[in-house]
Design an enzyme around this catalytic site. Structure first.
Site, PDB file in Angstrom:
ATOM      1  CG  HIS A  67      -0.438   0.158   2.532  1.00 49.73           C
ATOM      2  ND1 HIS A  67      -0.157   1.391   3.058  1.00 49.73           N
ATOM      3  CD2 HIS A  67      -0.142  -0.741   3.505  1.00 49.73           C
ATOM      4  CE1 HIS A  67       0.285   1.269   4.295  1.00 49.73           C
ATOM      5  NE2 HIS A  67       0.308  -0.025   4.587  1.00 49.73           N
ATOM      6  CG  ASP A 186       2.615   0.783   7.655  1.00 54.01           C
ATOM      7  OD1 ASP A 186       2.341   0.233   6.585  1.00 54.01           O
ATOM      8  OD2 ASP A 186       1.794   0.903   8.587  1.00 54.01           O
ATOM      9  CD  GLU A 216      -3.247  -1.456   4.731  1.00 54.90           C
ATOM     10  OE1 GLU A 216      -3.318  -2.492   5.429  1.00 54.90           O
ATOM     11  OE2 GLU A 216      -2.805  -0.370   5.176  1.00 54.90           O
ATOM     12  CD  GLU A 217      -1.986   2.443   7.282  1.00 51.92           C
ATOM     13  OE1 GLU A 217      -2.734   1.963   8.159  1.00 51.92           O
ATOM     14  OE2 GLU A 217      -0.764   2.254   7.267  1.00 51.92           O
ATOM     15  CD  GLU A 239       1.104  -3.830   5.681  1.00 54.63           C
ATOM     16  OE1 GLU A 239       1.928  -3.188   6.380  1.00 54.63           O
ATOM     17  OE2 GLU A 239       0.047  -3.324   5.260  1.00 54.63           O
ATOM     18  CG  HIS A 320       0.644   2.773  12.374  1.00 56.31           C
ATOM     19  ND1 HIS A 320      -0.703   2.598  12.521  1.00 56.31           N
ATOM     20  CD2 HIS A 320       0.926   2.379  11.115  1.00 56.31           C
ATOM     21  CE1 HIS A 320      -1.226   2.118  11.399  1.00 56.31           C
ATOM     22  NE2 HIS A 320      -0.244   1.972  10.532  1.00 56.31           N
TER      23      HIS A 320
END
Length: 344
Positions: A67, A186, A216-217, A239, A320
């Site tokens: 993503h 990410d 995607e998030e 990922e 994150h």
């Protein structure tokens, strides 16, 4: 092994802002990369950026996704003194970013402001006192100082719904020997893996779609759209993998295959095929079950868009947040997938 080229490529990708739903900057960068690599590519209606590597049997296909969107915030309100109130976009927390530069991606102009939590030299009479003693900062109690008038902000196209991300002023990755440290690894590091695969894969047995997936998030929207419209034998998501005491995952250069995440089980047969490709080429891989996590693969499989899905990842500190990953783990993900695709 020198990881200089990989570090440089990830750095270039990280510096492209791409909050969910406002991904034009990374789109342009990726499209230019596909052109340079001479591969067939396009952007679909869901804002996915896709490269196609034709297989010897073009009636069969798999997809590898990474993503391209990042977490951030959304403007909620603009006040008369130029302060901007924001709310989370994806899994973001204000204390992860700390006070510092944030970029407000206006329709006409990007304006930088300062994520602010209030002064420290306060008594119990100030609401900020509680942040020092017994509760974390939340988006509801934080704000962005722009020192602009509402009219100036409106002229820049800043409005409710405008995306806000950590500023480029403090976004450039930091090299720590064989490790890279940065916001938005990410999933910008996984995009670098897609680009490596586009360069290496020539005529695989089956067609390989390399999908830089959108949004995607906020629900794997791009991957769901793509997988609904293409008949795929398998979907493999690239990922990050969180390093935490609850998971038996080693930090370092060994990639991780997931058996399960919050959305359900991954396909055991596909995982076995990926492990076999790794073992046959002396590439170690570790297995894990994690929670509080989902990927393009697990979400597409849960909703019945694909019959088989896997998630290949690289161990990452501070997911994150200001993430740290071993460049070797990222490179080995590309190696495993190259061998898997060529051995199908």
């Amino acid at each position: 092994m020198s990881y200089d080229a990989l570090f440089t490529k990830i750095s270039d990708l990280v510096m492209c802002h791409s909050p969910s739903g406002a991904e034009d900057e990374i789109n342009q960068h990726l499209m230019a990369d596909w052109v340079d690599l001479g591969v067939e590519h396009w952007r679909d209606e869901a804002d996915n950026v896709i490269a196609k590597i034709p297989g010897r049997d073009d009636s069969r296909a798999i997809a590898i996704t990474a993503h391209k969107d990042e977490i951030g915030t959304l403007v909620k309100s603009i006040y008369a003194d130029g302060r901007v109130s924001v709310r989370k976009l994806g899994g973001s927390f204000p204390w992860v970013y700390g006070e510092g530069v944030m970029d407000l991606l206006g329709d006409q102009q990007t304006i930088s402001g300062i994520l602010s939590f209030g002064s420290r030299h306060v008594s119990h009479e100030s609401p900020q006192k509680a942040q020092q003693e017994n509760q974390p900062v939340t988006w509801e109690t934080a704000w962005i100082e722009t020192k602009r008038s509402p009219e100036e902000l409106a002229a820049a196209g800043i409005r409710p719904g405008t995306r806000v991300v950590v500023g480029k002023h403090r976004k450039r990755p930091f090299r720590m020997g064989d490790h890279i440290a940065s916001y938005t690894l990410d999933n910008k590091a996984s995009l670098a893996i897609l680009l490596m695969l586009a360069e290496r894969l020539k005529t695989p047995p089956v067609t390989v779609y390399l999908v830089a997936s959108a949004k995607e998030e906020v629900g794997a929207i791009g991957a769901l759209y793509f997988s609904q419209r293409h008949r795929l034998e398998a979907l493999i998501a690239l990922e990050i993998c969180p390093l935490a005491a609850e998971y038996p995952i080693q930090a370092g250069a060994i990639p991780v295959l997931l058996s399960q995440d919050a959305y359900g089980l991954y396909d055991e047969g596909l995982n076995a095929d990926l492990r076999r490709a790794a073992v046959e080429h002396n590439l170690p891989v570790q297995m894990a079950i994690i929670s509080g996590f989902g990927s393009d693969g697990s979400i597409a499989m849960k909703f019945g868009h694909v019959s088989r899905a896997a998630c290949l990842s690289f161990p990452t500190h501070n997911t994150h947040g200001y993430e740290i990953a071993h460049l070797g783990a990222i490179a080995h993900c590309a190696d495993i997938l190259e061998h898997y695709c060529n051995d199908l």
